[in-house]
Design an enzyme around this catalytic site. Sequence first.
Site, PDB file in Angstrom:
ATOM      1  N   LEU A  15       8.356 -22.339  46.507  1.00  0.00           N
ATOM      2  CA  LEU A  15       7.218 -22.118  47.395  1.00  0.00           C
ATOM      3  C   LEU A  15       6.248 -23.255  47.110  1.00  0.00           C
ATOM      4  O   LEU A  15       5.670 -23.335  46.030  1.00  0.00           O
ATOM      5  CB  LEU A  15       6.550 -20.764  47.121  1.00  0.00           C
ATOM      6  CG  LEU A  15       5.268 -20.476  47.911  1.00  0.00           C
ATOM      7  CD1 LEU A  15       5.563 -20.366  49.397  1.00  0.00           C
ATOM      8  CD2 LEU A  15       4.605 -19.199  47.408  1.00  0.00           C
ATOM      9  N   CYS A  54       7.529 -19.643  42.849  1.00  0.00           N
ATOM     10  CA  CYS A  54       8.937 -19.977  42.982  1.00  0.00           C
ATOM     11  C   CYS A  54       9.812 -18.905  42.353  1.00  0.00           C
ATOM     12  O   CYS A  54       9.343 -17.915  41.807  1.00  0.00           O
ATOM     13  CB  CYS A  54       9.221 -21.325  42.316  1.00  0.00           C
ATOM     14  SG  CYS A  54       8.183 -22.675  42.923  1.00  0.00           S
ATOM     15  N   VAL A  75       3.100 -25.352  46.753  1.00  0.00           N
ATOM     16  CA  VAL A  75       1.668 -25.083  46.636  1.00  0.00           C
ATOM     17  C   VAL A  75       0.909 -26.332  46.207  1.00  0.00           C
ATOM     18  O   VAL A  75      -0.174 -26.629  46.730  1.00  0.00           O
ATOM     19  CB  VAL A  75       1.405 -23.925  45.640  1.00  0.00           C
ATOM     20  CG1 VAL A  75      -0.083 -23.740  45.389  1.00  0.00           C
ATOM     21  CG2 VAL A  75       2.011 -22.629  46.167  1.00  0.00           C
TER      22      VAL A  75
END
Length: 610
Positions: free
Chosen positions: A51, A2, A53
């Site tokens: 992001l 991130c 994950v």
Amino acid sequence: MCGVTGWLDWEADLRREERTVREMTRTLACRGPDAEGVWLSRHLALGHRRLSVIDLDGGVQPLADAPHAPQVVLGYNGELYNYRELRRELEAHGHVFRTDSDTEVLLRAHLQWGAAAPERFNGIFAYALWNARDEELLLVRDHLGIKPLYWHAHRSGVLFGSEPKALLANPLFRAELDAQGVAELFALPAAPTAGHGLFRGLNEVRPGRLVRVTRSATTEVRYWRLESRPHEDSPERTRATVRELLADAVERQLLSDVPLCTLLSGGVDSSAITALAAIARERAGQGKITSFSVDFPGSADRTPDAWRTTLDAPYVQAAAEHIGTLHTAVLVPDDDLLPARDVVLAARDRPGWGEMDASLHLLFREVRRRSTVALSGEAADEIFGGYPYFHDAAALASGTFPWLHGRATPADLLRAEVAAEVRPAEYTAAAYRDSIAEVPRLAGESAADARVREVFHLALTRWLPPLLDRVDRVSMSVGLEVRVPFCDHRLVEYLWNVPWALKAPEGRPKGLLRDAVRDLLPPQVADRPKSGYPSTPAVRYTEVLTERAQALLADPQAPVFDLVDRAAVRRLLAEGRPLPSPRTAPNPVGGLDHLVQLDEWLRAYRVALR
């Protein structure tokens, strides 16, 4: 992975500054393409790009401890590999979780243990934690500095962010370069000073530290450090412990709710990571591991040199076949390098390594099409002593950073009046003294062993951070999370005290690592000599750089020549001699690349010289 950014101001009402905070946050969009979040209060604003994950639906940020009137708010970039164990421990203390994310574990760890929480973490992380009740901001970075975090103190608070570009989106911070910044760029480009953010007034949270900001003071606290002690394990026990720690690190770092792969170069480092990942996945019933490598047109025709001793391709093939990976070799076309070079300059916020950065970007771009997470063999040379300077008696005895021994630097090209103010030789000498003063000593150690310990500390604290920064910036420019098992702090702590005779038995570079994983690899891979990251043999790339350099020489307004001696550059080019390069690896176009990119950076970032 991130991106996080924010703004603390004790005098302003930041609830009125949403537009600026969103502009800061959007500069980090490539780091977090999946979601954006902003949290505003009177004195603290947080921005986050995500992001996804782990816990794809539940890990939304910024994350608060309560939906209404929160006391603690978190903006976090990273992964906690031991978050499941920490969660169980926190639940035993009575914590109730609303999500399955490691983000909430990190936040609640601080609620339970306060500023001592990072001591319990195993992972890669850089985060900002705001305590509204105590009016305290913590900026925290992982043990080895795998994830970046910058900050700038302004008149009434601080700005912070995962990358300098986030701070530059706020009018309180400007791109300015002073004498120290020039020294960092020209005298210490391969291994910059820890904590120095290059721009005037820009700091980087140092690895293993947190920065605490209150109304009364801003202080740095060190939560992790290496400790020197006698190593009492036998050679057999040492090899076994290295194998156990590395295997555990790899298995922990396979944790992901999205596709994952390894980066395989055919060296012992990346091959060991790939082999251990394959074993762990097979044991978990998850199928074969995917792997990627990079190559260039015409590479097979290149003559080996001291840095690139062998070609990757035969070793990659041998490792992939032996381990049984689903392998893809990414061929980087020459024509793609120049456009990629421009992308990477914007990603790194500073002049970098030119075509080596560009080719890495193209590799990561291709990997990202199939995977969101990749495991890398980065940092093995630093912790096992694989670089040539560990084995060069003259470099070890040089009385400076060993990688600078006998090498020219771009500082040789500074204009006389600039050099007189910057004093690059004095700056380098002072930086070296400061670095040596930080080395944890072991009483009774021989002079030879003490010197090797110094060089390992220099490698970990000066050489490794810019390599990790390069991998982070280039990978995050395409939204790829790269994990580095060799940077597991438990492995680093153990190896710190292993004597040189065990790390390099019989003088074999990285012999300890080779012997610890020998049973996993083909013999030719386990014993392959160190071979650096490949550079392209592209003739057109060099031609274009030369043309750009000549255009700069003809441009009386070129900003690079406010710093660099124009006549010296013209003379070297006329004589067909390479310009001094920021890289220690031999590369005929490294210095040329640096000159051109420096000018591009000064223009693009409108850098003011102070």
